[in-house]
Design a protein around this motif. Structure first.
Motif, PDB file in Angstrom:
ATOM      1  N   PHE A  98       0.824  -1.223   0.062  1.00 44.58           N
ATOM      2  CA  PHE A  98      -0.155  -0.008   0.139  1.00 44.58           C
ATOM      3  C   PHE A  98       0.741   1.251   0.065  1.00 44.58           C
ATOM      4  N   THR A  99       1.649   1.369   0.969  1.00 45.93           N
ATOM      5  CA  THR A  99       2.421   2.883   1.252  1.00 45.93           C
ATOM      6  C   THR A  99       3.306   3.145   0.242  1.00 45.93           C
ATOM      7  N   SER A 100       4.323   2.265   0.255  1.00 48.11           N
ATOM      8  CA  SER A 100       5.488   2.534  -0.643  1.00 48.11           C
ATOM      9  C   SER A 100       5.234   2.660  -2.172  1.00 48.11           C
ATOM     10  N   PRO A 101       4.314   1.406  -2.838  1.00 41.34           N
ATOM     11  CA  PRO A 101       4.047   1.767  -4.097  1.00 41.34           C
ATOM     12  C   PRO A 101       3.236   3.149  -4.686  1.00 41.34           C
ATOM     13  N   ASN A 102       2.383   3.746  -3.562  1.00 43.13           N
ATOM     14  CA  ASN A 102       1.661   5.045  -3.797  1.00 43.13           C
ATOM     15  C   ASN A 102       2.283   6.305  -3.310  1.00 43.13           C
ATOM     16  N   ASN A 103       3.799   6.351  -3.047  1.00 44.99           N
ATOM     17  CA  ASN A 103       4.280   7.279  -2.552  1.00 44.99           C
ATOM     18  C   ASN A 103       3.738   7.906  -1.445  1.00 44.99           C
ATOM     19  N   ILE A 104       3.558   7.240  -0.270  1.00 41.00           N
ATOM     20  CA  ILE A 104       3.074   7.578   0.846  1.00 41.00           C
ATOM     21  C   ILE A 104       4.246   7.226   1.870  1.00 41.00           C
ATOM     22  N   ALA A 105       4.752   8.238   2.653  1.00 42.34           N
ATOM     23  CA  ALA A 105       5.715   7.919   3.572  1.00 42.34           C
ATOM     24  C   ALA A 105       5.039   8.007   4.968  1.00 42.34           C
ATOM     25  N   PRO A 106       4.793   6.904   5.648  1.00 42.53           N
ATOM     26  CA  PRO A 106       4.173   6.878   6.881  1.00 42.53           C
ATOM     27  C   PRO A 106       4.849   7.113   8.126  1.00 42.53           C
ATOM     28  N   GLY A 107       5.771   8.072   8.092  1.00 41.49           N
ATOM     29  CA  GLY A 107       6.623   8.543   9.238  1.00 41.49           C
ATOM     30  C   GLY A 107       7.650   7.601   9.789  1.00 41.49           C
ATOM     31  N   GLY A 108       8.470   8.375  10.476  1.00 40.10           N
ATOM     32  CA  GLY A 108       9.709   7.362  11.195  1.00 40.10           C
ATOM     33  C   GLY A 108      10.658   7.031  10.140  1.00 40.10           C
ATOM     34  N   MET A 109      11.485   5.961  10.346  1.00 36.71           N
ATOM     35  CA  MET A 109      12.337   5.515   9.707  1.00 36.71           C
ATOM     36  C   MET A 109      11.626   4.761   8.441  1.00 36.71           C
ATOM     37  N   THR A 110      10.704   4.244   8.679  1.00 36.15           N
ATOM     38  CA  THR A 110       9.977   3.513   7.185  1.00 36.15           C
ATOM     39  C   THR A 110       9.660   4.600   6.326  1.00 36.15           C
ATOM     40  N   GLY A 111       9.289   5.823   6.614  1.00 35.73           N
ATOM     41  CA  GLY A 111       9.087   7.020   5.765  1.00 35.73           C
ATOM     42  C   GLY A 111      10.312   7.302   5.232  1.00 35.73           C
ATOM     43  N   ILE A 112      11.435   7.553   5.770  1.00 33.83           N
ATOM     44  CA  ILE A 112      12.671   7.897   5.163  1.00 33.83           C
ATOM     45  C   ILE A 112      12.840   6.906   4.181  1.00 33.83           C
ATOM     46  N   ALA A 113      12.945   5.645   4.832  1.00 30.54           N
ATOM     47  CA  ALA A 113      13.462   4.516   3.913  1.00 30.54           C
ATOM     48  C   ALA A 113      12.731   4.509   2.414  1.00 30.54           C
ATOM     49  N   THR A 114      11.424   4.794   2.596  1.00 33.52           N
ATOM     50  CA  THR A 114      10.375   4.964   1.662  1.00 33.52           C
ATOM     51  C   THR A 114      10.816   5.962   0.543  1.00 33.52           C
ATOM     52  N   MET A 115      11.049   7.083   1.079  1.00 31.53           N
ATOM     53  CA  MET A 115      11.601   8.084   0.098  1.00 31.53           C
ATOM     54  C   MET A 115      12.952   7.794  -0.480  1.00 31.53           C
ATOM     55  N   LEU A 116      13.679   7.112   0.160  1.00 33.08           N
ATOM     56  CA  LEU A 116      15.075   6.711  -0.538  1.00 33.08           C
ATOM     57  C   LEU A 116      14.928   5.764  -1.381  1.00 33.08           C
ATOM     58  N   ASN A 117      13.996   4.908  -1.238  1.00 29.54           N
ATOM     59  CA  ASN A 117      13.585   3.925  -2.274  1.00 29.54           C
ATOM     60  C   ASN A 117      12.849   4.454  -3.504  1.00 29.54           C
ATOM     61  N   TYR A 118      12.214   5.717  -3.493  1.00 29.90           N
ATOM     62  CA  TYR A 118      11.637   6.239  -4.446  1.00 29.90           C
ATOM     63  C   TYR A 118      12.760   6.919  -5.456  1.00 29.90           C
ATOM     64  N   MET A 119      13.647   7.730  -4.476  1.00 28.52           N
ATOM     65  CA  MET A 119      14.703   8.306  -5.184  1.00 28.52           C
ATOM     66  C   MET A 119      15.694   7.587  -5.950  1.00 28.52           C
ATOM     67  N   PHE A 120      16.264   6.364  -4.980  1.00 26.14           N
ATOM     68  CA  PHE A 120      17.365   5.885  -5.621  1.00 26.14           C
ATOM     69  C   PHE A 120      17.399   4.400  -5.655  1.00 26.14           C
ATOM     70  N   SER A 121      15.871   3.655  -5.788  1.00 27.42           N
ATOM     71  CA  SER A 121      15.543   2.385  -5.765  1.00 27.42           C
ATOM     72  C   SER A 121      16.384   1.577  -4.730  1.00 27.42           C
ATOM     73  N   LEU A 122      16.774   2.186  -3.364  1.00 26.48           N
ATOM     74  CA  LEU A 122      17.340   1.439  -2.518  1.00 26.48           C
ATOM     75  C   LEU A 122      16.169   0.512  -1.707  1.00 26.48           C
ATOM     76  N   PRO A 123      17.006  -0.585  -1.274  1.00 23.05           N
ATOM     77  CA  PRO A 123      16.004  -1.517  -0.661  1.00 23.05           C
ATOM     78  C   PRO A 123      15.400  -1.024   0.737  1.00 23.05           C
ATOM     79  N   ILE A 124      14.005  -0.816   1.000  1.00 20.27           N
ATOM     80  CA  ILE A 124      13.429  -0.244   2.239  1.00 20.27           C
ATOM     81  C   ILE A 124      13.955  -0.954   3.515  1.00 20.27           C
ATOM     82  N   GLY A 125      13.788  -2.167   3.367  1.00 18.76           N
ATOM     83  CA  GLY A 125      14.263  -2.981   4.672  1.00 18.76           C
ATOM     84  C   GLY A 125      15.461  -2.771   5.046  1.00 18.76           C
ATOM     85  N   LEU A 126      16.371  -2.964   4.187  1.00 22.68           N
ATOM     86  CA  LEU A 126      17.756  -2.793   4.600  1.00 22.68           C
ATOM     87  C   LEU A 126      18.248  -1.606   5.107  1.00 22.68           C
ATOM     88  N   PHE A 127      17.654  -0.346   4.585  1.00 18.84           N
ATOM     89  CA  PHE A 127      17.948   0.715   4.855  1.00 18.84           C
ATOM     90  C   PHE A 127      17.145   1.266   6.182  1.00 18.84           C
TER      91      PHE A 127
END
Length: 301
Positions: A38-67
């Motif tokens: 739901f959140t990552s494929p639709n460009n929704i950053a749900p706060g906290g570290m998950t939100g930051i990792a979601t944005m990094l994935n959007y910008m650089f295709s970095l793995p969300i869980g790892l980051f």
């Protein structure tokens, strides 16, 4: 010369620990479903570290869980320095479970790309269920939780809820610039709001109550009181009691706590005194330090 008897394995304690980690793992999987579907494929950053990792994935295709895990490492070190490594055990494990679940499930789970209101609501529901399970068994996903706890330790007049709120707002501001969309921010607000409500419901039902009141009857009231005050930084009141049948004088430990702290306190009490009698009741409203401010109509987070 007598030999020391080997210690018997406490199967009940082992079972409790195993149940803790199984439920934390289940919560991590549900949380990962929220992010991946739901959140990552639709460009929704749900706060906290998950939100930051979601944005990094959007910008650089970095793995969300790892980051998520990599960004938490400095916080783990900080938390260990402030509170001891044992305090962080379930936090580290919970964060690891979440990180692994997100990256492992990403290739297999379908991304929902329909109505964004549905995305926000169901993303928040799964997010809240996952975190609710993790919190219920004493775990955490690190990030802003550690930051808030450590800052509150040095500046007790700043509530942990306010610190987490500020961190979430900062993440939402970042999301606005990353996605260049106010809609992404607004949908994230819906997701966070729904998530908080679901977490509260899992922690202590669907009532609008502010906390729990615990009464603990034990002969080891000094040790129990010290554990609650030192490990959870909650105030304790000792009440005089007397057994109606036995006439025996007793001390009753009374404390007002957050719903998610009930499990931690109960587990701690049972370690100190397996025969302790613990009563947990719902407090309709708790006003005072650490809970609702005077004349406040909003439940403190």
């Amino acid at each position: 010369m007598s030999k020391d008897k080997p210690k018997k394995l406490n199967f009940k304690a082992v079972g409790t620990v195993a149940a803790d980690y199984l439920i934390i793992a289940a919560g991590a999987i549900v949380y990962a479903m929220s992010v991946v579907m739901f959140t990552s494929p639709n460009n929704i950053a749900p706060g906290g570290m998950t939100g930051i990792a979601t944005m990094l994935n959007y910008m650089f295709s970095l793995p969300i869980g790892l980051f998520i895990f990599l960004m938490n490492i400095p916080l783990f070190v900080w938390g260990a320095v402030e509170n001891g490594i044992s305090f962080l055990t379930k936090t580290i494990i919970g964060t690891a479970f979440v990180s692994i679940a997100i990256d492992v499930l990403t290739p297999f789970l379908p991304a929902y790309s329909g109505d964004l209101i549905i995305v926000s609501i169901f993303g928040g529901i799964l997010n809240g269920i996952g975190l609710g399970f993790i919190f219920y068994r004493g775990g955490s996903t690190g990030g802003t939780d550690i930051i808030a706890l450590n800052i509150h330790k040095h500046f007790p007049y700043i509530s942990t809820g306010n610190i987490i709120l500020i961190a979430d707002i900062a993440t939402l501001i970042m999301a606005f610039f990353v996605y260049n969309s106010i809609e992404s921010v607004l949908y994230a607000v819906i997701t966070i709001f729904v998530s908080i409500k679901v977490i509260d419901s899992i922690s202590y039902g669907t009532s609008r109550d502010n906390g729990k009141l615990m009464f603990i009857i034990t002969n080891h009231y000094d040790d129990v009181s010290d554990s609650i005050m030192n490990n959870l930084e909650r105030g304790v009141t000792l009440l005089d009691g007397e057994g109606a049948y036995s006439g025996e004088k007793k001390k009753v430990v009374m404390c007002a706590v957050r719903p998610q702290q009930v499990f931690k306190i109960t587990s701690s009490v049972k370690k100190i005194d397996p025969n302790a009698f613990v009563i947990v009741t719902t407090a309709g409203t708790i006003r005072g330090k650490g809970f609702l401010k005077k004349n406040s109509l909003v439940t403190a987070r």
